[in-house]
Design a protein around this motif. Structure first.
Motif, mmCIF file in Angstrom:
data_model
loop_
_atom_site.group_PDB
_atom_site.id
_atom_site.type_symbol
_atom_site.label_atom_id
_atom_site.label_comp_id
_atom_site.label_asym_id
_atom_site.label_seq_id
_atom_site.Cartn_x
_atom_site.Cartn_y
_atom_site.Cartn_z
ATOM 1 N N LYS A 43 0.830 -1.210 0.000
ATOM 2 C CA LYS A 43 0.000 0.000 0.000
ATOM 3 C C LYS A 43 0.865 1.261 0.000
ATOM 4 C CE LYS A 43 -4.085 1.677 -0.149
ATOM 5 N NZ LYS A 43 -4.938 1.372 -1.290
ATOM 6 N N ARG A 69 -6.075 -0.217 11.131
ATOM 7 C CA ARG A 69 -6.870 -0.611 9.962
ATOM 8 C C ARG A 69 -6.640 -2.091 9.611
ATOM 9 N NH1 ARG A 69 -6.291 4.757 9.215
ATOM 10 N NH2 ARG A 69 -7.681 5.850 7.768
ATOM 11 N N ALA A 121 -13.883 -0.170 1.073
ATOM 12 C CA ALA A 121 -14.346 1.099 1.642
ATOM 13 C C ALA A 121 -13.372 2.204 1.259
ATOM 14 C CB ALA A 121 -14.426 0.967 3.159
ATOM 15 N N PRO A 122 -13.880 3.394 0.904
ATOM 16 C CA PRO A 122 -12.983 4.476 0.448
ATOM 17 C C PRO A 122 -11.877 4.804 1.449
ATOM 18 C CG PRO A 122 -15.279 5.063 0.085
ATOM 19 C CD PRO A 122 -15.288 3.767 0.833
ATOM 20 N N HIS A 123 -12.190 4.760 2.781
ATOM 21 C CA HIS A 123 -11.140 5.144 3.744
ATOM 22 C C HIS A 123 -10.028 4.106 3.824
ATOM 23 C CE1 HIS A 123 -13.366 2.379 6.310
ATOM 24 N NE2 HIS A 123 -12.354 2.407 7.157
ATOM 25 N N LEU A 124 -10.312 2.877 3.348
ATOM 26 C CA LEU A 124 -9.247 1.862 3.320
ATOM 27 C C LEU A 124 -8.524 1.889 1.970
ATOM 28 C CD1 LEU A 124 -11.134 -1.140 4.977
ATOM 29 C CD2 LEU A 124 -9.477 0.396 6.043
ATOM 30 N N ARG A 125 -9.311 2.163 0.925
ATOM 31 C CA ARG A 125 -8.708 2.154 -0.411
ATOM 32 C C ARG A 125 -7.739 3.330 -0.572
ATOM 33 N NH1 ARG A 125 -13.164 3.094 -4.123
ATOM 34 N NH2 ARG A 125 -12.635 5.217 -3.539
ATOM 35 N N ASP A 126 -8.179 4.513 -0.121
ATOM 36 C CA ASP A 126 -7.341 5.697 -0.303
ATOM 37 C C ASP A 126 -6.809 6.149 1.051
ATOM 38 O OD1 ASP A 126 -8.278 5.734 -3.012
ATOM 39 O OD2 ASP A 126 -10.130 6.632 -2.241
ATOM 40 N N LEU A 127 -5.553 5.823 1.314
ATOM 41 C CA LEU A 127 -4.985 6.199 2.610
ATOM 42 C C LEU A 127 -4.781 7.703 2.683
ATOM 43 C CD1 LEU A 127 -2.148 3.633 3.386
ATOM 44 C CD2 LEU A 127 -4.445 3.730 4.337
ATOM 45 N N PRO A 128 -5.205 8.338 3.779
ATOM 46 C CA PRO A 128 -4.925 9.767 3.884
ATOM 47 C C PRO A 128 -3.416 9.995 3.988
ATOM 48 C CG PRO A 128 -5.979 8.905 5.879
ATOM 49 C CD PRO A 128 -5.936 7.785 4.909
ATOM 50 N N LEU A 170 -1.223 9.851 7.179
ATOM 51 C CA LEU A 170 -0.882 8.560 7.803
ATOM 52 C C LEU A 170 0.532 8.107 7.457
ATOM 53 C CD1 LEU A 170 -3.778 5.959 7.543
ATOM 54 C CD2 LEU A 170 -2.715 6.881 9.587
#
Ligand SMILES: Nc1ncnc2c1ncn2[C@@H]1O[C@H](COP(=O)(O)OP(=O)(O)OP(=O)(O)O)[C@@H](O)[C@H]1O
Length: 630
Positions: A290, A478, A535-542, A545
């Motif tokens: 990732k 996560r 889920a978008p919050h898992l697919r696209d890491l901020p 982070l």
């Protein structure tokens, strides 16, 4: 430059007593020569101009060491035993002279009733790979030769059709030949009349894959005039046995560098490791992929089929798509997955090792599982005995091999990492090592360490430098949350569903490929297993982070990839990437000078990892002399 020994067959091995009698008939002395490889071109090796043009079209410019030595000797007509490390170009070393001999073979008045050349390989995957290589050379050379491949599961009518066009070259596993005899599509006497060249490829595996009886049934009909070639990456008592059984008067080529170990270990693979607990392996592989600190394409090895599905399910929750390759899948699907991966249709392939180990594990698991006892007799899917992805398979442009599970043996390790860094290309391997696997890992390390290295305490496998502890920890919450959702039931259901789909696909693939042999983009194999999209919050890491060091490392990996135009270096192996050669020189590889701490340039592995492989930011512990080319 490597040194090549051309030497006689060693003393008789106790295991081969039973074949000594045959050996007396067939084996009447060997050549003994020792020479260094001359720096010759393909032309200077005596190859036909059509073959040289074909190689040129494939982007292959200069011969590898084993090719330099083997091609002229095979052209002379000698029996040859060639041992050279995995990925060293052994296939072309025998195919080029074999084709040249067939170009000039007397097509004569007498109609041949069997192929002139047999190439016997241990697995169906290899069969397909070698066949594709022969077929493309024939096409590029524009010669009137025909090659066919047979598999032992083919219906008799397909075998008959394949052989009806009187092919000159037959590629198959040894099990096919007795089947052809039994079905009456090949006559032993026709083989005795026609056979001119017999190749045993991946010879060290032929016996361990259980083909001994099949090979024995062929031995008695090989005509004396037939030239026999035996290719292998390692020596073993099996190779000795085959040598005694089938070859006569062989020239033995052993490509050596400084010591025996280096013979076997691919030299252009940078080897790394990461120490982590078994339950943290998912977290670490997530971080590697990732955070994009490894170069694609990536081949990930696991030891069981269930583990493969667990990993795929886990990764896809983070938007990382991968395909799975194992011995349970139907043959057409397996071949198609390999072709798609080689063609670059997806970047991550999760593979189980070759059959023997997986089968033992799966069987042990099956025997112990209550559920399986209940289901006994209900037709559990079988692993294909002719499945093999580690040995000999030429995965194209794999830059990184990850051992998610550690292999069970040193040889297993060498063959796995040998799926990258092939011929003139480079690659890297990363092993995730848990406490349970540490003993095996130490054995691998101590095997690989040269005697000099042992004194200096400088390991060949070094801690992976581009993953900080912070970066890993930032993903922990996560990863652990998602890991909980990948339950045993979910794994079992996905595995069963995938198998059902692939069985349906396999039929479609068979019919489709007969009509459109080159259409690869059909039936993608990296489809999601779960019904819900990530889920978008898992697919696209901020971005917050990811710590700055990791961001920089990831940028460098991407830059290196762009600069190297994929994974191949200059030197003739680049095929389609040849136009990138200028950019792929060592000096222009940004990772050669990457130091994530910003202060010092040059070697040194960068981001601190403790010597035990655990992530750390203490770069004083990590001033190893290693060049980092991830
Ligand atoms: N002279 C060459 N220059 C550049 N690339 C080459 C050359 N010869 C072979 N190759 C490429 O190198 C890769 C490895 O070759 P090959 O599969 O024959 O290796 P091998 O020695 O048989 O390995 P293994 O023991 O794993 O089967 C292939 O992609 C092949 O096309």
């Amino acid at each position: 430059m490597g040194k090549t020994k051309v030497k006689p067959v060693e003393d008789v091995n106790p295991e081969v007593e039973e074949v000594e009698k045959l050996e007396e008939q067939r084996d009447d002395g060997e050549d003994e020569v020792e020479q260094t490889e001359p720096d010759k071109s393909f032309e200077e090796l005596g190859l036909d101009s059509r073959l040289i043009r074909a190689l040129d079209k494939k982007g292959i410019e200069k011969p590898t060491p084993v090719q330099k030595i083997a091609i002229p000797i095979i052209l002379e007509g000698k029996d040859v035993v060639a041992r050279a490390k995995t990925g060293s170009g052994k296939t072309l070393a025998y195919l080029l002279p074999l084709l040249q001999k067939l170009f000039s073979a007397d097509s004569g008045s007498k109609k041949k009733l069997a192929p002139s050349a047999f190439i016997l390989v241990p697995s169906r995957e290899l069969c397909q790979q070698v066949f594709t290589e022969v077929a493309s050379l024939i096409e590029l050379c524009r010669v009137q030769l025909k090659a066919v491949q047979l598999t032992s599961s083919m219906p008799t009518s397909d075998m008959r059709n394949a052989l009806a066009g009187l092919p000159e070259i037959l590629v198959c596993t040894p099990a096919c030949i007795p089947k052809c005899f039994a079905a009456g599509v090949l006559e032993p006497s026709a083989i005795s009349d026609s056979l001119e060249i017999l190749v045993l490829d991946e010879a060290d595996l032929l016996l361990s894959y259980g083909y001994e009886d099949n090979l024995r049934s062929v031995t008695s009909i090989i005509p004396r005039k037939c030239q026999c070639l035996l290719m292998s990456a390692t020596t073993s008592s099996d190779v000795e046995k085959l040598k005694k059984l089938i070859l006569h008067n062989p020239t033995v080529l052993t490509l050596t560098e400084e010591n025996d170990k280096e013979e076997a270990v691919p030299s252009n693979v940078q080897q790394f490791w990461i120490s982590c607990s078994t339950q943290d392996k998912l977290l670490h592989i997530l971080a590697l992929l990732k955070l994009e600190v490894v170069q694609k394409k990536v081949l990930i090895f696991v030891n069981t089929i269930d583990m493969g599905f667990k990993l795929k399910l886990f990764l896809e929750k983070f938007g990382i798509k991968s395909a799975i390759l194992n011995g349970e899948l139907p043959q057409n699907s397996r071949l198609h997955i390999l072709e798609q991966f080689n063609a670059g249709l997806f970047d991550y392939l999760i593979a189980t090792d070759d059959n023997s180990q997986t089968k033992k594990k799966e069987e042990a698991k099956g025997e112990n599982s209550k559920e399986n006892k209940k289901k006994k007799g209900r037709g559990k899917p079988k692993l294909d005995a002719e499945f093999g992805v580690v040995r000999g398979i030429d995965f194209k442009k794999v830059h990184t091999v990850i051992n998610y599970d550690m292999p069970q043996s040193v040889t297993g390790y060498i063959h796995r990492i040998g799926r990258t860094g092939r011929a003139y290309s480079s690659g890297s391997s990363i092993s995730l090592v848990s406490t349970d696997e540490m003993e095996g890992f130490e054995k691998i390390k101590s095997f690989l360490a040269s005697d000099k290295d042992k004194d200096e305490d400088s390991d060949i496998i070094t801690p992976f430098p581009l993953l900080t502890e912070n970066a890993v920890e930032s993903l922990r919450y996560r990863a652990e949350d998602v890991a909980k959702s990948v339950t045993k039931v979910a794994i079992r259901e996905s595995r069963a569903q995938d198998l059902r789909n692939e069985i349906i696909n396999s039929e479609k693939l068979k019919a489709h490929f007969e009509a459109n042999p080159r259409d690869l983009d059909l039936l993608k194999h990296d489809k999601l297993l779960s019904k819900t999209a990530p889920a978008p919050h898992l697919r696209d890491l901020p971005e917050y982070l990811v710590d700055p060091k990791t961001q920089e490392a990831s940028k460098m990996v991407k830059l290196a990839r762009a600069a190297m135009g994929g994974s191949r270096r200059s030197g003739g192996g680049g095929g389609r990437n040849n136009n990138n050669k200028k950019r792929s020189r060592k000096g222009s590889d940004p990772l050669k000078t990457f130091n994530p701490n910003g202060s010092k340039r040059g070697h040194g592995g960068g981001i601190g990892q403790k010597k035990d492989g655990k992530g750390s930011n203490d770069d004083s512990t990590n001033q190893k002399k290693q060049k980092t080319t991830i």
